[in-house]
Design an enzyme around this catalytic site. Structure first.
Site, PDB file in Angstrom:
ATOM      1  N   ASP A 152      -0.257   2.394   8.405  1.00 53.05           N
ATOM      2  CA  ASP A 152      -0.737   1.622   9.556  1.00 53.05           C
ATOM      3  C   ASP A 152       0.131   1.793  10.810  1.00 53.05           C
ATOM      4  O   ASP A 152      -0.329   1.535  11.923  1.00 53.05           O
ATOM      5  CB  ASP A 152      -0.799   0.131   9.209  1.00 53.05           C
ATOM      6  CG  ASP A 152      -1.880  -0.187   8.184  1.00 53.05           C
ATOM      7  OD1 ASP A 152      -2.609   0.744   7.797  1.00 53.05           O
ATOM      8  OD2 ASP A 152      -1.988  -1.355   7.771  1.00 53.05           O
TER       9      ASP A 152
ATOM     10  N   ARG B 282      -4.738  -2.559   8.981  1.00 57.49           N
ATOM     11  CA  ARG B 282      -5.083  -3.974   8.767  1.00 57.49           C
ATOM     12  C   ARG B 282      -5.168  -4.770  10.065  1.00 57.49           C
ATOM     13  O   ARG B 282      -6.209  -5.314  10.382  1.00 57.49           O
ATOM     14  CB  ARG B 282      -4.079  -4.599   7.805  1.00 57.49           C
ATOM     15  CG  ARG B 282      -4.461  -6.012   7.432  1.00 57.49           C
ATOM     16  CD  ARG B 282      -3.629  -6.534   6.314  1.00 57.49           C
ATOM     17  NE  ARG B 282      -3.895  -5.841   5.084  1.00 57.49           N
ATOM     18  CZ  ARG B 282      -2.966  -5.582   4.160  1.00 57.49           C
ATOM     19  NH1 ARG B 282      -1.727  -5.936   4.383  1.00 57.49           N
ATOM     20  NH2 ARG B 282      -3.287  -4.993   3.044  1.00 57.49           N
TER      21      ARG B 282
ATOM     22  N   ASP C  66       5.254  -4.521   6.259  1.00 53.19           N
ATOM     23  CA  ASP C  66       5.918  -5.768   6.663  1.00 53.19           C
ATOM     24  C   ASP C  66       5.999  -6.817   5.540  1.00 53.19           C
ATOM     25  O   ASP C  66       6.996  -7.537   5.434  1.00 53.19           O
ATOM     26  CB  ASP C  66       5.338  -6.355   7.953  1.00 53.19           C
ATOM     27  CG  ASP C  66       3.836  -6.504   7.892  1.00 53.19           C
ATOM     28  OD1 ASP C  66       3.240  -6.164   6.840  1.00 53.19           O
ATOM     29  OD2 ASP C  66       3.244  -6.954   8.882  1.00 53.19           O
TER      30      ASP C  66
ATOM     31  N   ARG D 127       1.194  -4.934  -5.024  1.00 51.50           N
ATOM     32  CA  ARG D 127       1.350  -6.092  -4.132  1.00 51.50           C
ATOM     33  C   ARG D 127       1.638  -7.273  -5.051  1.00 51.50           C
ATOM     34  O   ARG D 127       0.777  -7.660  -5.847  1.00 51.50           O
ATOM     35  CB  ARG D 127       0.069  -6.349  -3.332  1.00 51.50           C
ATOM     36  CG  ARG D 127      -0.303  -5.176  -2.417  1.00 51.50           C
ATOM     37  CD  ARG D 127      -1.463  -5.562  -1.503  1.00 51.50           C
ATOM     38  NE  ARG D 127      -2.078  -4.387  -0.888  1.00 51.50           N
ATOM     39  CZ  ARG D 127      -1.604  -3.770   0.186  1.00 51.50           C
ATOM     40  NH1 ARG D 127      -0.512  -4.198   0.781  1.00 51.50           N
ATOM     41  NH2 ARG D 127      -2.235  -2.715   0.685  1.00 51.50           N
TER      42      ARG D 127
ATOM     43  N   GLY E  62       0.847  -1.198   0.000  1.00 51.50           N
ATOM     44  CA  GLY E  62       0.000   0.000   0.000  1.00 51.50           C
ATOM     45  C   GLY E  62       0.879   1.244   0.000  1.00 51.50           C
ATOM     46  O   GLY E  62       1.831   1.324   0.773  1.00 51.50           O
TER      47      GLY E  62
ATOM     48  N   THR F 182       4.206   2.859   5.619  1.00 55.39           N
ATOM     49  CA  THR F 182       2.814   2.397   5.716  1.00 55.39           C
ATOM     50  C   THR F 182       2.025   3.355   6.596  1.00 55.39           C
ATOM     51  O   THR F 182       2.558   3.857   7.595  1.00 55.39           O
ATOM     52  CB  THR F 182       2.710   0.968   6.303  1.00 55.39           C
ATOM     53  OG1 THR F 182       1.338   0.713   6.653  1.00 55.39           O
ATOM     54  CG2 THR F 182       3.551   0.772   7.550  1.00 55.39           C
TER      55      THR F 182
HETATM   56  O1  F6P Z   1      -1.332  -1.673   4.566  1.00 52.02           O
HETATM   57  C1  F6P Z   1      -1.871  -0.424   4.363  1.00 52.02           C
HETATM   58  C2  F6P Z   1      -3.333  -0.525   4.050  1.00 52.02           C
HETATM   59  O2  F6P Z   1      -3.724   0.773   3.728  1.00 52.02           O
HETATM   60  C3  F6P Z   1      -4.206  -1.119   5.152  1.00 52.02           C
HETATM   61  O3  F6P Z   1      -4.529  -0.202   6.154  1.00 52.02           O
HETATM   62  C4  F6P Z   1      -5.396  -1.582   4.376  1.00 52.02           C
HETATM   63  O4  F6P Z   1      -6.008  -2.672   5.017  1.00 52.02           O
HETATM   64  C5  F6P Z   1      -4.803  -2.035   3.070  1.00 52.02           C
HETATM   65  O5  F6P Z   1      -3.588  -1.335   2.925  1.00 52.02           O
HETATM   66  C6  F6P Z   1      -5.674  -1.785   1.874  1.00 52.02           C
HETATM   67  O6  F6P Z   1      -5.033  -2.321   0.766  1.00 52.02           O
HETATM   68  P1  F6P Z   1      -5.491  -2.138  -0.740  1.00 52.02           P
HETATM   69  O7  F6P Z   1      -5.000  -0.813  -1.208  1.00 52.02           O
HETATM   70  O8  F6P Z   1      -4.827  -3.253  -1.446  1.00 52.02           O
HETATM   71  O9  F6P Z   1      -6.987  -2.182  -0.757  1.00 52.02           O
END
Ligand code: F6P
Length: 334
Positions: A140, A184, A115, A84, A23, A138
């Site tokens: 988070d 998350r 991570d 990802r 992310g 991140t």
């Molecule tokens: O890891 C960062 C994050 O923003 C989390 O808070 C969230 O759950 C996830 O990524 C969302 O991911 P995506 O952009 O793949 O929907």
């Protein structure tokens, strides 16, 4: 400003690669800028890898010089773009990545991400002896080995601005809102947002609240008479939309709050000054650590000072949340 370590350069580097993965987070751009500008000072060539590990195995590269990172400081997102890359969980994909890094004579790889991204970096180092260094990127702020991560402060600020707006309409209608924020597996973002926005309650994965406790708080706020609006901040806890389930349970008890999911808007926007300074510092120090012969670590902040944590610890240990902040929120509620 942070306390900086003293470096003794004892290692040579001719060429490095940088990627952003997972992310995105506001501040990745100033981190890229700091890495490139510092590398340039020491005559190190920099290759920018597009779309994280996915771009690495496709050799989707861009040469980065001082000029190509001009104007990046205030831009949200990541100039290198991010992804990802699920196939990076397979050892064959990592072998291919190592081959590509050797082919391009890249001496070290800098990975900015969470991570999952740092796990990929560690495996590259462990399996293929690649020099890697990680920066925590991140929103988070759930990474072990650092008090702060690039993007967290901006996300808190963005979410608080949104909650302030929701509070206006909540007050006009004497309503409560469940405001769902990202994070998350961590309640770090939710806790800070709740505290800064003056929320009545926060619900996080580390300390789930029973539905009775939530409805009791709502009932109490009504009993006091007068205005009865308020905000309950809910951490998504890996399940976006989880607050709708909570809503159903509350409706079954006769409550009727509204739900607002802040979603990806929390990941966008110009980085705050705090995140820019953090990113600039960590990016600059990452190059110095590599030149000092230090790798397979993440550069982070602990007690106001820059330091490193071995990637193996970063990816195996879990960062704990300071539960005292929950008590603080409770003591400030109506
Ligand atoms: O890891 C960062 C994050 O923003 C989390 O808070 C969230 O759950 C996830 O990524 C969302 O991911 P995506 O952009 O793949 O929907």
């Amino acid at each position: 400003m942070y306390q900086l370590p003293e470096f003794t350069h004892n290692s040579t580097l001719s060429k490095i690669a940088i990627l952003t993965s997972g992310g995105d987070s506001p501040g990745m751009n100033p981190a890229i800028r700091a890495l490139v500008r510092t590398a340039n000072k020491f005559d190190i060539e920099v290759v920018g890898v597009h779309r994280g590990y996915a771009g690495l195995i496709e050799e989707d590269f861009e040469s980065l010089g001082n000029r190509s990172v001009s104007g990046l400081c205030h831009r949200g997102g990541t100039h290198l773009r991010s992804a990802r890359c699920l196939s990076f969980h397979q050892s064959e994909t990592r072998s291919k990545a190592a081959e590509i890094l050797h082919k391009h004579q890249i001496d070290a790889l800098v990975v900015i991400g969470g991570d999952g991204s740092l796990t990929g970096a560690h495996l590259l180092a462990q399996e293929h002896n690649i020099r890697v260094i990680g920066l925590p990127g991140t929103i988070d702020n759930d990474i072990f080995g650092t008090d702060d991560s690039i993007g967290f402060d901006t996300a808190v600020t963005t979410a608080v601005e949104a909650v302030d707006k929701i509070s206006d309409t909540a007050a006009s209608h004497d309503r409560h809102f469940l405001v769902e924020v990202m994070g998350r597996n961590s309640g770090a973002l939710a806790t800070q947002v709740a505290l800064a926005a003056g929320a009545e309650m926060v619900i996080i994965p580390e300390h789930k609240k029973g539905i009775q406790e939530v409805s009791q708080m709502l009932a109490e706020s009504r009993r006091e008479g007068g205005e009865s609006s308020g905000i309950i901040v809910v951490a998504e806890g890996g399940q976006t939309g989880w607050s709708y389930k909570l809503l159903e349970e509350l409706q079954a008890l006769g409550e009727d709050p509204r739900v607002c999911i802040l979603g990806h808007l929390q990941r966008g926007g110009a980085p705050t000054a705090h995140d820019r300074i953090l990113a600039a510092t960590l990016g600059n120090c990452a190059i110095h650590y590599l030149l000092s012969g230090i790798d397979n670590v993440m550069v982070g902040i602990n007690a106001g000072a820059v330091d490193t944590t071995p990637l193996v610890d970063v990816i195996s240990a879990r960062k704990s949340l300071d539960m005292a902040n929950l008590t603080l929120i409770e003591e400030l509620q109506r």
